[in-house]
Write a protein that holds these residues in place. Structure first.
Motif, PDB file in Angstrom:
ATOM      1  N   LYS A   1      -2.655   3.518  -4.136  1.00  0.00           N
ATOM      2  CA  LYS A   1      -3.037   4.463  -3.114  1.00  0.00           C
ATOM      3  C   LYS A   1      -2.581   4.007  -1.904  1.00  0.00           C
ATOM      4  CE  LYS A   1      -7.652   4.762  -5.222  1.00  0.00           C
ATOM      5  NZ  LYS A   1      -9.167   4.644  -5.081  1.00  0.00           N
ATOM      6  N   PRO A   2      -2.056   4.937  -1.018  1.00  0.00           N
ATOM      7  CA  PRO A   2      -2.099   6.704  -1.283  1.00  0.00           C
ATOM      8  C   PRO A   2      -1.083   7.165  -2.135  1.00  0.00           C
ATOM      9  CG  PRO A   2      -1.554   6.079   0.937  1.00  0.00           C
ATOM     10  CD  PRO A   2      -1.615   5.016   0.336  1.00  0.00           C
TER      11      PRO A   2
ATOM     12  N   THR B   1      -6.510   5.314   2.274  1.00  0.00           N
ATOM     13  CA  THR B   1      -5.902   5.259   0.860  1.00  0.00           C
ATOM     14  C   THR B   1      -6.600   6.511   0.205  1.00  0.00           C
ATOM     15  OG1 THR B   1      -7.897   3.764   0.383  1.00  0.00           O
ATOM     16  CG2 THR B   1      -5.872   2.915   0.651  1.00  0.00           C
TER      17      THR B   1
ATOM     18  N   SER C   1      -5.226   1.706 -10.053  1.00  0.00           N
ATOM     19  CA  SER C   1      -3.880   2.075  -9.411  1.00  0.00           C
ATOM     20  C   SER C   1      -2.992   0.656 -10.200  1.00  0.00           C
ATOM     21  CB  SER C   1      -3.912   1.327  -8.136  1.00  0.00           C
ATOM     22  OG  SER C   1      -4.830   2.269  -7.320  1.00  0.00           O
TER      23      SER C   1
ATOM     24  N   ASP D   1      -8.866   0.881  -7.238  1.00  0.00           N
ATOM     25  CA  ASP D   1      -7.706   0.034  -6.767  1.00  0.00           C
ATOM     26  C   ASP D   1      -7.563  -1.176  -7.863  1.00  0.00           C
ATOM     27  OD1 ASP D   1      -7.044   1.132  -4.216  1.00  0.00           O
ATOM     28  OD2 ASP D   1      -8.808   0.358  -3.514  1.00  0.00           O
TER      29      ASP D   1
ATOM     30  N   LYS E   1       0.791  -1.193   0.015  1.00  0.00           N
ATOM     31  CA  LYS E   1       0.047   0.099  -0.338  1.00  0.00           C
ATOM     32  C   LYS E   1       0.895   1.292   0.119  1.00  0.00           C
ATOM     33  CE  LYS E   1      -2.222   1.081   3.824  1.00  0.00           C
ATOM     34  NZ  LYS E   1      -3.375   1.063   4.861  1.00  0.00           N
TER      35      LYS E   1
END
Length: 230
Positions: free
Chosen positions: A158-159, A187, A151, A124, A49
């Protein structure tokens, strides 16, 4: 919340345009072996992440490398499952009644567009258009978006700031003029704050963590009412 001051609105998809509470359990039904694959997928995403891999190829390489041992299979097998089956399974699951898209998505998007704002989706996962249609988002609503991003295809999770900044640039808006609408503060919200964007958190049936208490936390119906009353 003053919607008028923003020039662009970036919407998350899962958990925002529909309530995704319980989707993991629903996707496991009928095949217990999916437990190891899905557990590996979720755990790997948590571990990565916020990482920026520069390219989607670099992301996939690292993602499969880490996930495969947890899934008790080879990298190639995990990659085949993920790319050929996982998102299709997700789309199929989204056709269930418990994951129906929120009401007035088209009306909200249309009002924002009529008010001169640009709209983008930032999920995502890939296959956003197909998954959105599966849960009942109208094609006319999706066609109002100036961009649909994931993503994975951006090569950053994210983030990580780059994804948010690239979307803002594509929409022709400065970060401070962008509003991020999502269900996760860790996120969507964190990414907004890292890039000086504003954030609205959408509530789901499952209570989500709030890291920063300066943003509004609304149900989708409350958010839609705010937009449509302008």
């Amino acid at each position: 919340m003053n919607i008028k001051k923003f020039k662009a609105v970036i919407f998350d998809f899962d958990g925002t345009l529909y309530d995704n509470t319980g989707i993991g359990k629903a996707m496991l039904c009928g095949n217990p072996f999916r437990f190891f694959l899905m557990k590996a997928e979720r755990a790997t995403r948590r571990a990565l992440k916020g990482r920026d891999f520069d390219t989607p190829q670099n992301f996939k390489k690292e993602f499969y490398k880490r996930a495969a041992p947890m899934a008790l299979c080879s990298e190639n097998r995990f990659a085949r499952w993920y790319e050929k089956r996982y998102l299709k399974r997700m789309a199929k699951t989204l056709k269930g009644k418990q994951f129906t898209a929120h009401e007035k998505i088209y009306e909200v998007f249309k009002k924002l567009l009529d008010d001169g704002k640009k709209i983008a989706l930032y999920s995502d996962y890939n296959d956003i258009y197909e998954r959105a249609l599966a849960c009942g988002v109208k094609a006319e609503a999706l066609d109002l978006c100036q961009g649909i991003y994931s993503s994975e295809t951006m090569g950053c999770l994210k983030p990580a700031p780059r994804g948010f900044l690239q979307i803002a640039a594509d929409l022709g808006a400065k970060p401070k003029d962008c509003l991020v609408v999502g269900d996760r503060d860790d996120t969507d919200g964190f990414g907004a704050r890292l890039t000086e964007m504003q954030f609205v958190q959408i509530k789901t049936r499952r209570e989500k963590e709030i890291l920063h208490f300066s943003h509004p936390v609304l149900s989708w119906d409350e958010f839609a009412a705010e937009v449509l009353k302008e």
